[in-house]
Motif scaffolding. Structure first.
Motif, PDB file in Angstrom:
ATOM      1  N   UNK A 296       0.776  -1.246  -0.064  1.00 28.16           N
ATOM      2  CA  UNK A 296       0.091   0.125   0.120  1.00 28.16           C
ATOM      3  C   UNK A 296       0.797   1.306  -0.022  1.00 28.16           C
ATOM      4  N   UNK A 297       2.131   1.210   0.448  1.00 27.76           N
ATOM      5  CA  UNK A 297       2.927   2.137   0.452  1.00 27.76           C
ATOM      6  C   UNK A 297       3.319   2.922  -0.851  1.00 27.76           C
TER       7      UNK A 297
ATOM      8  N   UNK B 174      -2.607   1.285   7.533  1.00 31.58           N
ATOM      9  CA  UNK B 174      -0.956   1.466   7.682  1.00 31.58           C
ATOM     10  C   UNK B 174      -0.166   0.583   8.525  1.00 31.58           C
ATOM     11  N   UNK B 175      -0.766  -0.243   9.014  1.00 37.09           N
ATOM     12  CA  UNK B 175      -0.158  -1.259   9.804  1.00 37.09           C
ATOM     13  C   UNK B 175       0.818  -1.930   9.179  1.00 37.09           C
ATOM     14  N   UNK B 176       1.930  -2.015   9.965  1.00 36.98           N
ATOM     15  CA  UNK B 176       3.209  -2.853   9.380  1.00 36.98           C
ATOM     16  C   UNK B 176       3.697  -2.101   8.108  1.00 36.98           C
TER      17      UNK B 176
ATOM     18  N   UNK C 294      -2.311  -4.006  -1.915  1.00 37.27           N
ATOM     19  CA  UNK C 294      -3.459  -3.355  -2.401  1.00 37.27           C
ATOM     20  C   UNK C 294      -3.627  -3.660  -4.109  1.00 37.27           C
ATOM     21  N   UNK C 295      -4.743  -4.069  -4.536  1.00 37.83           N
ATOM     22  CA  UNK C 295      -4.963  -4.355  -6.175  1.00 37.83           C
ATOM     23  C   UNK C 295      -6.006  -3.337  -6.599  1.00 37.83           C
TER      24      UNK C 295
END
Length: 222
Positions: A117-118, A138-140, A150-151
């Motif tokens: 996701x970043x 934003x976990x880990x 994420x797709x």
């Protein structure tokens, strides 16, 4: 020469000549051959086939369907198992999004393959800064094993959780798995696979797979 032998010869030539090989005489069967200068990327129809999948979108502290629906994505993470599940998606795959305890909430097509996701942006804005309702995605964040993957998805049809589609004892497939193939499921599921092929620029010649994305989405779930 059989089709298998012909393709074996083609593969050998492509491996040997690489980018210097060009189909000068394209001919009637040109669409059956790999496009020029594409050995470095994976292409649907050559390296893999797109498919249709069930996907459990999840709902909780980490991710929310309202975010997936609004911003056009699906996600999974928290462990290697969940990461590997979503990483099985390819660009062009079809998915039926299922929200546990509610029913099916969306039919979509993968437009960008999964990544941490970043690294995900929407219109140049990081997804994490796009006004997500969930505050746990934003976990880990810096862990490639545990972060959220994420797709991006083009939703053909998507509804709120309160409008989820479900019919008890109808035989509609569900599972606790994050992702599962629907290729062996009833005909109407399979028709979405054909629709994805035509939408992504690939023809489907199987007469069992009629219809279009628009027609399929009107009748979901089967």
């Amino acid at each position: 020469m059989s089709e298998h032998d012909a393709l074996l010869v083609e593969k050998t030539l492509l491996w040997k000549l690489g980018k210097d090989l060009s189909n000068i005489a394209t001919g009637f069967y040109s669409e059956n051959f790999r496009p020029d200068y594409k050995m470095h990327i994976e292409l649907t129809g050559f390296d893999f086939e797109n498919s249709v999948y069930y996907f459990n979108v999840g709902q909780g502290d980490t991710r929310l369907w309202v975010d997936c629906k609004k911003h056009g994505f699906i996600s999974a993470g928290g462990s290697k198992l969940w990461r590997d599940s979503i990483m099985g998606f390819r660009k062009g795959d079809v998915l039926a999004a299922y929200l546990k305890g509610n029913g099916f909430v969306g039919i979509g097509r993968i437009v960008e393959t999964p990544r941490p996701i970043r690294h995900v942006t929407i219109g140049g804005v990081p997804l994490l800064n796009a006004g997500l309702v969930s505050n746990g995605m934003d976990r880990d964040l810096q862990s490639d094993e545990k972060c959220e993957y994420v797709a991006m998805v083009e939703w053909i049809r998507a509804v709120d959780a309160g409008e989820a589609k479900w019919k008890a004892k109808s035989g509609i497939y569900t599972t606790t798995h994050v992702r599962a193939s629907l290729d062996g499921q009833p005909k109407r599921w399979r028709s979405w696979k054909a629709s994805s092929a035509s939408t992504s620029g690939h023809s489907c010649n199987d007469a069992r797979f009629p219809g279009s994305w628009k027609a399929a989405s009107k009748s979901w779930p089967p």
